[in-house]
Write an enzyme that holds these catalytic residues in place. Structure first.
Site, PDB file in Angstrom:
ATOM      1  N   CYS A  70      -0.463   4.062   2.223  1.00 31.01           N
ATOM      2  CA  CYS A  70      -0.258   3.866   3.668  1.00 31.01           C
ATOM      3  C   CYS A  70       1.209   4.072   4.041  1.00 31.01           C
ATOM      4  O   CYS A  70       1.518   4.682   5.060  1.00 31.01           O
ATOM      5  CB  CYS A  70      -0.656   2.458   4.111  1.00 31.01           C
ATOM      6  N   ASP A  71       2.125   3.550   3.240  1.00 31.63           N
ATOM      7  CA  ASP A  71       3.535   3.469   3.664  1.00 31.63           C
ATOM      8  C   ASP A  71       4.497   4.344   2.861  1.00 31.63           C
ATOM      9  O   ASP A  71       5.662   4.466   3.224  1.00 31.63           O
ATOM     10  CB  ASP A  71       4.022   2.008   3.547  1.00 31.63           C
ATOM     11  N   CYS A 100       0.841  -1.209   0.000  1.00 33.67           N
ATOM     12  CA  CYS A 100       0.000   0.000   0.000  1.00 33.67           C
ATOM     13  C   CYS A 100       0.869   1.250   0.000  1.00 33.67           C
ATOM     14  O   CYS A 100       1.399   1.653   1.048  1.00 33.67           O
ATOM     15  CB  CYS A 100      -0.931  -0.025   1.213  1.00 33.67           C
TER      16      CYS A 100
END
Ligand code: NAP
Length: 306
Positions: A134-135, A131
């Protein structure tokens, strides 16, 4: 006893719930984690009609959910572990509780696939991610690789090119299945993005954190080392059908087979969205499936009552 149990609160499940509730059906909507599904993992949607400038994934998800406000949709947070019973009396089991519904709408979507490399699982959260939204920020100013050749890989490589110092896009073939428009933009960003065709990752390096990859040319078999801080894996999705009856017909990849009205082979069970065997997996097609499944379930319920 609800008229319909909807499993999954992504675009398909939310749309199905909305349509059913507006048809005066009682609905129980299961959401496994945060409602919204995969849109929440998407930075910006550029192809959702009505939003010519694009819309952020989380904004669209919020708007979808707001549409359920005030409707007779009971929302339950939990994972459905099994589905049993038959039309008129299906039972969804979750966390030791049984929930009964006359019809069942399966909108569980799909989960990301992994590469299956030896220390991939060990390095998740330590350089390996599925992701970018997200990261990605953990890799600001660093070097990352993205693997895959579909829309996800292309979109996320573009997203990461705005954060990371250098992005390698690794694909096992010489042509991409993702949209040309993304590829053109990646090619224009050649100062930051290098595209490696006909290349696979044969191993991941690093004990406590990812330090690099061994790449192999699929034609020559020649291997080389590439130092990277992060690897984002976008090699497709696997349908989430674990909780469903074994006799529910699936295609050779495990996606549920339906007719054009989203009916499965089991009367009273409908499937909508990415879980379904079909050509196009988009937010708009998931919503379309959800609307059709809801209408088909409504007709089914009417027949059940005569
Ligand atoms: P996808 O379209 O299934 O593409 C997966 C990619 O991973 C393919 O290029 C495939 O290579 C490659 N791949 C598969 N297994 C591999 C392995 N073991 N090693 C290396 N590469 C591997 O998956 P996706 O990109 O996640 O998209 C899923 C669906 O969502 C698609 O229908 C897509 O159109 C849709 N989607 C749409 C958008 C958008 O329109 N904005 C954004 C994201 C996703 P091959 O090409 O050689 O098979």
């Amino acid at each position: 006893m609800h008229d319909a149990i909807v499993i999954g609160a992504g675009p398909a499940g939310i749309t199905a719930s909305l349509y059913l509730a507006r048809s005066a059906c009682s609905v129980l909507l299961f959401e496994q984690m945060t409602p919204g599904g995969q849109i929440l993992m998407t930075d910006i949607l550029e192809n959702y009609p009505g939003h010519p400038k694009g819309i952020k994934g989380y904004e669209l998800s919020d708007l979808f959910l707001a549409h359920l406000d005030g409707l007779a949709v009971e929302r339950v947070s939990g994972t459905v572990e099994s589905v049993s019973g038959a039309a008129g009396n299906f039972v969804a089991r979750s966390d030791g509780n049984d929930y009964a519904g006359k019809t069942m709408l399966v909108c569980t979507g799909a989960r990301h696939r992994n590469l299956g490399l030896e220390n991939e699982t060990k390095l998740v959260g330590r350089g390996v991610s599925y992701c970018a939204l997200c990261d990605g920020n953990f890799f600001r100013g660093q070097t990352v690789a993205v693997v895959g050749g579909g829309n996800s890989a292309l979109e996320e490589a573009l997203y990461l090119s705005k954060i990371a110092d250098k992005v390698y896009l690794i694909h096992r073939r010489d042509s991409f299945r993702g949209a040309k428009t993304y590829l053109e933009r990646l090619e224009k960003a050649s100062d930051k993005v290098s595209i490696l065709h006909d290349t696979v990752i044969s191993s991941l390096h690093g004990e406590t954190a990812l330090t690099g990859l061994t790449l192999k040319n699929v034609h020559s078999g020649k291997e080389r080392h590439l130092s990277v801080d992060g690897l984002f894996v976008y090699v497709g999705f696997t349908p989430m059908t674990d909780c469903l009856p074994e006799n529910l017909v699936r295609d050779s990849h495990g996606f549920i087979t339906t007719d054009t009205e989203m009916r499965t082979n089991i009367p009273g069970i409908f499937a909508a969205g990415d879980i379904r065997s079909k050509l196009c997996r988009q937010v708009i097609t998931a919503s379309g499936d959800g609307a059709t499944a809801a209408q088909a379930a409504f007709v089914f319920l009417e027949q059940l009552h005569v």
